[in-house]
Structure formats: structure tokens, C-alpha cells
Design a protein around this motif. Structure first.
Motif, PDB file in Angstrom:
ATOM      1  N   LEU A  78       0.842  -1.192   0.000  1.00  0.00           N
ATOM      2  CA  LEU A  78       0.000   0.000   0.000  1.00  0.00           C
ATOM      3  C   LEU A  78       0.873   1.235   0.000  1.00  0.00           C
ATOM      4  CD1 LEU A  78      -2.730  -0.842   2.672  1.00  0.00           C
ATOM      5  CD2 LEU A  78      -2.996  -0.782   0.206  1.00  0.00           C
ATOM      6  N   SER A  79       0.542   2.178  -0.858  1.00  0.00           N
ATOM      7  CA  SER A  79       1.206   3.474  -0.861  1.00  0.00           C
ATOM      8  C   SER A  79       0.810   4.231   0.397  1.00  0.00           C
ATOM      9  CB  SER A  79       0.761   4.258  -2.097  1.00  0.00           C
ATOM     10  OG  SER A  79       1.147   5.603  -1.992  1.00  0.00           O
ATOM     11  N   TYR A  80       1.630   5.174   0.788  1.00  0.00           N
ATOM     12  CA  TYR A  80       1.290   6.025   1.931  1.00  0.00           C
ATOM     13  C   TYR A  80       0.044   6.846   1.652  1.00  0.00           C
ATOM     14  CZ  TYR A  80       5.767   4.714   3.861  1.00  0.00           C
ATOM     15  OH  TYR A  80       6.814   3.988   4.359  1.00  0.00           O
ATOM     16  N   SER A  81      -0.257   7.072   0.378  1.00  0.00           N
ATOM     17  CA  SER A  81      -1.418   7.887   0.021  1.00  0.00           C
ATOM     18  C   SER A  81      -2.698   7.060  -0.147  1.00  0.00           C
ATOM     19  CB  SER A  81      -1.129   8.669  -1.268  1.00  0.00           C
ATOM     20  OG  SER A  81      -0.908   7.771  -2.342  1.00  0.00           O
ATOM     21  N   ALA A  82      -2.621   5.752   0.067  1.00  0.00           N
ATOM     22  CA  ALA A  82      -3.807   4.909  -0.094  1.00  0.00           C
ATOM     23  C   ALA A  82      -4.860   5.271   0.950  1.00  0.00           C
ATOM     24  CB  ALA A  82      -3.434   3.432   0.030  1.00  0.00           C
ATOM     25  N   GLY A  83      -6.076   5.443   0.498  1.00  0.00           N
ATOM     26  CA  GLY A  83      -7.193   5.751   1.391  1.00  0.00           C
ATOM     27  C   GLY A  83      -8.180   4.601   1.442  1.00  0.00           C
ATOM     28  N   LYS A  84      -9.174   4.740   2.300  1.00  0.00           N
ATOM     29  CA  LYS A  84     -10.125   3.656   2.528  1.00  0.00           C
ATOM     30  C   LYS A  84     -10.796   3.185   1.236  1.00  0.00           C
ATOM     31  CE  LYS A  84     -13.903   2.185   5.409  1.00  0.00           C
ATOM     32  NZ  LYS A  84     -14.721   2.457   6.572  1.00  0.00           N
ATOM     33  N   ARG A  85     -11.127   4.108   0.359  1.00  0.00           N
ATOM     34  CA  ARG A  85     -11.809   3.690  -0.871  1.00  0.00           C
ATOM     35  C   ARG A  85     -10.902   2.854  -1.778  1.00  0.00           C
ATOM     36  NH1 ARG A  85     -10.670   9.152  -2.075  1.00  0.00           N
ATOM     37  NH2 ARG A  85      -9.532   9.353  -4.016  1.00  0.00           N
ATOM     38  N   ASP A  86      -9.580   2.967  -1.568  1.00  0.00           N
ATOM     39  CA  ASP A  86      -8.640   2.184  -2.366  1.00  0.00           C
ATOM     40  C   ASP A  86      -8.651   0.707  -1.991  1.00  0.00           C
ATOM     41  OD1 ASP A  86      -7.540   4.375  -3.908  1.00  0.00           O
ATOM     42  OD2 ASP A  86      -6.534   4.992  -2.063  1.00  0.00           O
ATOM     43  N   PHE A  87      -9.088   0.380  -0.771  1.00  0.00           N
ATOM     44  CA  PHE A  87      -9.030  -1.006  -0.341  1.00  0.00           C
ATOM     45  C   PHE A  87     -10.299  -1.516   0.340  1.00  0.00           C
ATOM     46  CE2 PHE A  87      -6.582   1.673   2.623  1.00  0.00           C
ATOM     47  CZ  PHE A  87      -7.407   1.600   3.737  1.00  0.00           C
ATOM     48  N   ALA A  88     -11.378  -0.750   0.333  1.00  0.00           N
ATOM     49  CA  ALA A  88     -12.625  -1.178   0.983  1.00  0.00           C
ATOM     50  C   ALA A  88     -13.153  -2.482   0.378  1.00  0.00           C
ATOM     51  CB  ALA A  88     -13.673  -0.078   0.899  1.00  0.00           C
ATOM     52  N   ALA A  89     -13.109  -2.612  -0.934  1.00  0.00           N
ATOM     53  CA  ALA A  89     -13.601  -3.834  -1.588  1.00  0.00           C
ATOM     54  C   ALA A  89     -12.733  -5.037  -1.225  1.00  0.00           C
ATOM     55  CB  ALA A  89     -13.647  -3.640  -3.098  1.00  0.00           C
ATOM     56  N   THR A  90     -11.459  -4.806  -0.988  1.00  0.00           N
ATOM     57  CA  THR A  90     -10.562  -5.900  -0.609  1.00  0.00           C
ATOM     58  C   THR A  90     -10.923  -6.446   0.761  1.00  0.00           C
ATOM     59  OG1 THR A  90      -8.811  -5.021  -1.973  1.00  0.00           O
ATOM     60  CG2 THR A  90      -8.153  -6.551  -0.243  1.00  0.00           C
ATOM     61  N   ILE A  91     -11.312  -5.574   1.679  1.00  0.00           N
ATOM     62  CA  ILE A  91     -11.757  -6.038   2.995  1.00  0.00           C
ATOM     63  C   ILE A  91     -12.926  -7.002   2.828  1.00  0.00           C
ATOM     64  CG2 ILE A  91     -12.885  -5.324   5.155  1.00  0.00           C
ATOM     65  CD1 ILE A  91     -11.166  -2.745   5.000  1.00  0.00           C
ATOM     66  N   ASN A  92     -13.885  -6.648   1.977  1.00  0.00           N
ATOM     67  CA  ASN A  92     -15.029  -7.539   1.734  1.00  0.00           C
ATOM     68  C   ASN A  92     -14.597  -8.839   1.086  1.00  0.00           C
ATOM     69  OD1 ASN A  92     -16.991  -5.892   2.859  1.00  0.00           O
ATOM     70  ND2 ASN A  92     -17.249  -4.746   0.960  1.00  0.00           N
ATOM     71  N   GLU A  93     -13.664  -8.757   0.159  1.00  0.00           N
ATOM     72  CA  GLU A  93     -13.181  -9.965  -0.525  1.00  0.00           C
ATOM     73  C   GLU A  93     -12.493 -10.906   0.461  1.00  0.00           C
ATOM     74  OE1 GLU A  93     -13.596 -12.181  -3.484  1.00  0.00           O
ATOM     75  OE2 GLU A  93     -14.080 -10.096  -3.899  1.00  0.00           O
TER      76      GLU A  93
END
Length: 188
Positions: A78-93
Motif C-alpha cells: 500500500l502506498s502512503y497515500s492509499a485511502g479507505k476507498r482504495d481497499f474497501a472492496a478488498t476487505i469484503n473480498e
């Protein structure tokens, strides 16, 4: 799945995976292509060159290969600039594939503080971890806020309780009072 910071900010995307195997001291650690595809489908990008020499993945890979020699890995940066919308779907996956997937966050906590200041910041971090609340996590607490937010978001969605196994500061290893790094070992 090993998630960590892109320490050197070499990835072109905020959230990246690689299909390249990881070479360890104990041999090759292959990538789980099925889980990798799920993470790609949830919004991650695919890159390879930015993973070379990345210790967030490499250190953990050695332990995985030694203690679980038949396991497969999915390295995620993850980049330091990654925000929640960048990985929210991954949490569900990851939540939906929980019987076959172990998720490991590879992060350091406070950096560049004296022990006393680090302990103060770590007390706040401890409360956030215990409450599975990553909403206020910042670079002040951890070298990859996004990574900790993924882990705490996943734990919260699965209704898992955190257990802090250990909390240490580099001062207790090297005796250097200033410019320390702190560590938490946490299970969910």
C-alpha cells in the motif's frame, strides 16, 4: 496475504500485488493466484518491480516458508497515500474467503521519537487496536496507516476481538533512547 507499506514508494498504484514468487532463505514461496485474482478484482493493481527488496514482504516471507513450507503468499503493498476507498472492496473480498486465507500486516509503529513520546502515542494506538477502530490512524502511529486500516476494518467486519500479545520499543533492544521504533504483535 501479507500486506505492508510500499516503503520506497516505487509502485505506480496506491494498492499493488505481484504474481512473482518470493525467494526466501528456505526456497521459493509461490503466489496463490486465485486469491491474487480476487484482490485484483477488488481494485488492486498488478506490478512486479516495486516488490524487489521490499522488506515488508521479504522478512515475513522467510518465516512463512520456514514454518508453513507448503503455504502460498499474496504480497500486497500500500502506498502512503492509499485511502479507505482504495481497499474497501478488498476487505469484503478477504472477509468472504476467510477459511483459506490468513492475513498478516507487516508494519512498524511509532518512528523517530524518544521512548517517552513513543509510549504516549502507542497508548492511543493501543486503544484504537483494542477497539478495531482505524479511523484516526495516521503516520504518527504507524508506518502504513492503510495497512492497519485494512486489518482493523477486516477484524471489525468479522467481529473479531484483538489481543495484543506484545508491545515493545527498539530502545529495549538497542538502548538508544531517541529515534526509536515501536512494535505491536496483535492477533485477532
Amino acid at each position: 496475504v501479507v500486506i505492508g507499506p510500499d516503503h520506497f514508494e516505487r509502485c505506480r498504484q496506491k494498492f499493488s500485488v505481484t504474481g512473482a514468487s518470493v525467494m526466501t532463505m528456505f526456497g521459493e514461496l509461490k503466489v496463490d493466484k486465485n486469491v491474487m485474482k480476487q484482490i485484483l478484482d477488488s481494485g488492486a493493481g498488478s506490478e512486479e518491480s516495486c516488490f524487489h527488496g521490499e522488506h515488508a514482504i521479504g522478512v515475513q516471507a522467510n518465516y512463512i516458508k520456514k514454518f508453513f513450507p507448503r503455504a502460498k503468499i499474496v504480497p500486497v503493498l500500500l502506498s502512503y497515500s492509499a485511502g479507505k476507498r482504495d481497499f474497501a472492496a478488498t476487505i469484503n473480498e478477504l472477509k468472504n474467503d476467510r477459511k483459506d486465507v490468513f492475513v498478516l500486516a507487516s508494519v512498524d509503529f511509532t518512528h523517530y521519537m524518544d521512548v517517552q513520546k513513543a509510549e504516549s502515542v502507542d497508548a492511543i494506538t493501543r486503544r484504537m487496536i483494542n477497539g478495531n477502530d482505524g479511523s484516526l490512524i495516521s503516520l504518527k502511529q504507524v508506518d502504513s496507516p492503510g495497512t492497519l486500516k485494512v486489518i482493523l476494518g477486516l477484524a471489525k467486519s468479522l467481529r473479531l476481538k484483538s489481543e495484543i500479545i506484545e508491545h515493545r520499543n527498539s530502545f529495549y533492544y538497542d538502548g538508544i533512547y531517541k529515534n526509536t521504533t515501536s512494535y505491536f504483535s496483535v492477533l485477532f
